[in-house]
Design a protein around this motif. Structure first.
Motif, PDB file in Angstrom:
ATOM      1  N   PRO A 236       0.804  -1.227   0.000  1.00  0.00           N
ATOM      2  CA  PRO A 236       0.000   0.000   0.000  1.00  0.00           C
ATOM      3  C   PRO A 236       0.834   1.272   0.000  1.00  0.00           C
ATOM      4  O   PRO A 236       0.506   2.246  -0.684  1.00  0.00           O
ATOM      5  CB  PRO A 236      -0.818  -0.130   1.293  1.00  0.00           C
ATOM      6  N   GLU A 237       1.921   1.286   0.764  1.00  0.00           N
ATOM      7  CA  GLU A 237       2.763   2.485   0.804  1.00  0.00           C
ATOM      8  C   GLU A 237       3.429   2.728  -0.544  1.00  0.00           C
ATOM      9  O   GLU A 237       3.495   3.872  -1.028  1.00  0.00           O
ATOM     10  CB  GLU A 237       3.821   2.333   1.897  1.00  0.00           C
ATOM     11  N   MET A 238       3.938   1.661  -1.161  1.00  0.00           N
ATOM     12  CA  MET A 238       4.566   1.798  -2.469  1.00  0.00           C
ATOM     13  C   MET A 238       3.558   2.253  -3.518  1.00  0.00           C
ATOM     14  O   MET A 238       3.879   3.063  -4.401  1.00  0.00           O
ATOM     15  CB  MET A 238       5.207   0.467  -2.881  1.00  0.00           C
ATOM     16  N   ALA A 239       2.322   1.746  -3.436  1.00  0.00           N
ATOM     17  CA  ALA A 239       1.286   2.146  -4.382  1.00  0.00           C
ATOM     18  C   ALA A 239       0.998   3.637  -4.275  1.00  0.00           C
ATOM     19  O   ALA A 239       0.816   4.336  -5.278  1.00  0.00           O
ATOM     20  CB  ALA A 239       0.020   1.338  -4.140  1.00  0.00           C
ATOM     21  N   GLY A 240       0.962   4.153  -3.027  1.00  0.00           N
ATOM     22  CA  GLY A 240       0.724   5.571  -2.841  1.00  0.00           C
ATOM     23  C   GLY A 240       1.825   6.427  -3.430  1.00  0.00           C
ATOM     24  O   GLY A 240       1.567   7.513  -3.975  1.00  0.00           O
ATOM     25  N   ILE A 241       3.066   5.954  -3.339  1.00  0.00           N
ATOM     26  CA  ILE A 241       4.197   6.690  -3.924  1.00  0.00           C
ATOM     27  C   ILE A 241       4.099   6.704  -5.443  1.00  0.00           C
ATOM     28  O   ILE A 241       4.301   7.746  -6.086  1.00  0.00           O
ATOM     29  CB  ILE A 241       5.524   6.067  -3.465  1.00  0.00           C
ATOM     30  N   VAL A 242       3.780   5.551  -6.027  1.00  0.00           N
ATOM     31  CA  VAL A 242       3.681   5.444  -7.478  1.00  0.00           C
ATOM     32  C   VAL A 242       2.590   6.367  -8.021  1.00  0.00           C
ATOM     33  O   VAL A 242       2.752   7.019  -9.062  1.00  0.00           O
ATOM     34  CB  VAL A 242       3.407   3.976  -7.882  1.00  0.00           C
ATOM     35  N   GLU A 243       1.468   6.446  -7.313  1.00  0.00           N
ATOM     36  CA  GLU A 243       0.355   7.279  -7.777  1.00  0.00           C
ATOM     37  C   GLU A 243       0.726   8.754  -7.853  1.00  0.00           C
ATOM     38  O   GLU A 243       0.132   9.516  -8.625  1.00  0.00           O
ATOM     39  CB  GLU A 243      -0.849   7.098  -6.847  1.00  0.00           C
ATOM     40  N   LYS A 244       1.713   9.171  -7.070  1.00  0.00           N
ATOM     41  CA  LYS A 244       2.127  10.574  -7.060  1.00  0.00           C
ATOM     42  C   LYS A 244       3.370  10.837  -7.914  1.00  0.00           C
ATOM     43  O   LYS A 244       3.884  11.958  -7.936  1.00  0.00           O
ATOM     44  CB  LYS A 244       2.399  11.012  -5.618  1.00  0.00           C
ATOM     45  N   TYR A 245       3.852   9.789  -8.594  1.00  0.00           N
ATOM     46  CA  TYR A 245       5.064   9.943  -9.405  1.00  0.00           C
ATOM     47  C   TYR A 245       4.665  10.456 -10.789  1.00  0.00           C
ATOM     48  O   TYR A 245       4.495   9.706 -11.745  1.00  0.00           O
ATOM     49  CB  TYR A 245       5.816   8.613  -9.492  1.00  0.00           C
ATOM     50  N   PHE A 246       4.540  11.762 -10.889  1.00  0.00           N
ATOM     51  CA  PHE A 246       3.955  12.379 -12.078  1.00  0.00           C
ATOM     52  C   PHE A 246       4.745  12.188 -13.369  1.00  0.00           C
ATOM     53  O   PHE A 246       4.163  12.281 -14.467  1.00  0.00           O
ATOM     54  CB  PHE A 246       3.729  13.875 -11.826  1.00  0.00           C
ATOM     55  N   PRO A 247       6.083  11.965 -13.343  1.00  0.00           N
ATOM     56  CA  PRO A 247       6.760  11.718 -14.632  1.00  0.00           C
ATOM     57  C   PRO A 247       6.184  10.528 -15.405  1.00  0.00           C
ATOM     58  O   PRO A 247       6.325  10.469 -16.632  1.00  0.00           O
ATOM     59  CB  PRO A 247       8.209  11.469 -14.213  1.00  0.00           C
ATOM     60  N   LEU A 248       5.549   9.590 -14.717  1.00  0.00           N
ATOM     61  CA  LEU A 248       4.925   8.460 -15.406  1.00  0.00           C
ATOM     62  C   LEU A 248       3.531   8.847 -15.891  1.00  0.00           C
ATOM     63  O   LEU A 248       2.822   9.605 -15.229  1.00  0.00           O
ATOM     64  CB  LEU A 248       4.820   7.252 -14.471  1.00  0.00           C
TER      65      LEU A 248
END
Length: 270
Positions: A236-248
């Motif tokens: 869950p923590e990693m998913a939250g980080i990925v969702e905010k990684y705007f370059p993707l």
């Protein structure tokens, strides 16, 4: 059971076995301490007490002590679960609680090392407690009497010979000072000792210090139990980080986040 591994600061003459217990719960266990270093105890994980019980049976130990480096871990729950598992298997079991703080006054008939352990000292099993229990109590004046492991071992062997297994829950090794019965002395009277650590609560240094203290006293340290039932999986923590990684791209972020939240690998608390 996991292949033997010696604690980094422990003497090389004795290997310490490691057991991971996943499904242990303790209502009084607090949240994880921020930035605490998780003890490096290898996988795989096994059932809550099954592996520990097998280890004790195979070792031939009759008196077993369970101890922790510090407070706020699941030792009371693990100890009771272990004792009750022996009761369920048909073994006459005694649970000894040696965690109480010293008191200025105790009951006049409280047991002291060197005296016989009488039936009146034992709280028999009841409908609310399925096993016999024995609560040790001492004052500052009588605490020194518990510093003789040979005398305690004799009482456990002779006065409690009717019990097939005796489980002792001891006070924390690194925090007792002069406020509790000497946990090291009681541990030396046991046939086998297990150190309980809590993931993300017990640091490597604390685990190493407790191991060194036990082994330097000649305690028969058979293993280390890791309670990781309160560890949060990283998914869950990693998913939250990925969702905010705007370059993707947004669609890719969404797919990756969904994968991280649903993946068994990233949601395994061990």
């Amino acid at each position: 059971m996991i292949p033997s591994a010696t604690a980094p600061s422990a003497p090389k003459s004795r290997a310490t076995r490691h057991i991971i217990m996943q499904d242990v719960t303790d209502d009084h266990h607090p949240g994880a301490t921020p930035h605490a270093q998780k003890p490096h105890i290898p996988r795989p994980a096994i059932g809550p007490v099954d592996g520990l019980q097998r280890t004790i049976i195979l070792s031939g130990a009759r008196v077993v002590a369970v101890v922790t480096p510090h407070t706020d871990v699941a030792t009371p729950n693990i100890t009771r679960m272990l004792a009750e598992s022996f009761v369920a298997s048909g073994t006459r079991t005694l649970l000894i609680d040696a965690t109480c703080e010293l008191d200025d006054t105790v009951q006049s008939d409280a047991w002291l090392p060197g005296e016989p352990i009488r039936p009146s000292h034992i709280q028999p099993a009841s409908t609310t407690c399925p096993l016999d229990t024995f609560r040790l109590a001492a004052t500052p004046a009588t605490r020194a009497l518990f510093n003789n492991p040979e005398r305690i071992e004799t009482s456990l062997r002779d006065d409690l010979a009717d019990y097939g297994i005796i489980i002792m829950q001891l006070a924390p090794i690194l925090e007792i000072g002069e406020t509790h019965i000497n946990a090291i002395s009681l541990a030396r009277a046991a046939d086998a000792v297990f150190l309980v650590c809590t993931a993300e609560k017990t640091t490597n240094q604390e685990a190493q210090n407790a191991t060194a203290a036990l082994q330097s006293a000649g305690v028969k340290l058979e293993g280390c139990i890791l309670d990781n039932s309160h560890t949060q999986p990283p998914g869950p923590e990693m998913a939250g980080i990925v969702e905010k990684y705007f370059p993707l791209p947004r669609s890719m972020r969404k797919r990756l986040a969904t994968f991280l939240r649903s993946s068994a690998y990233f949601n395994d608390p061990a």
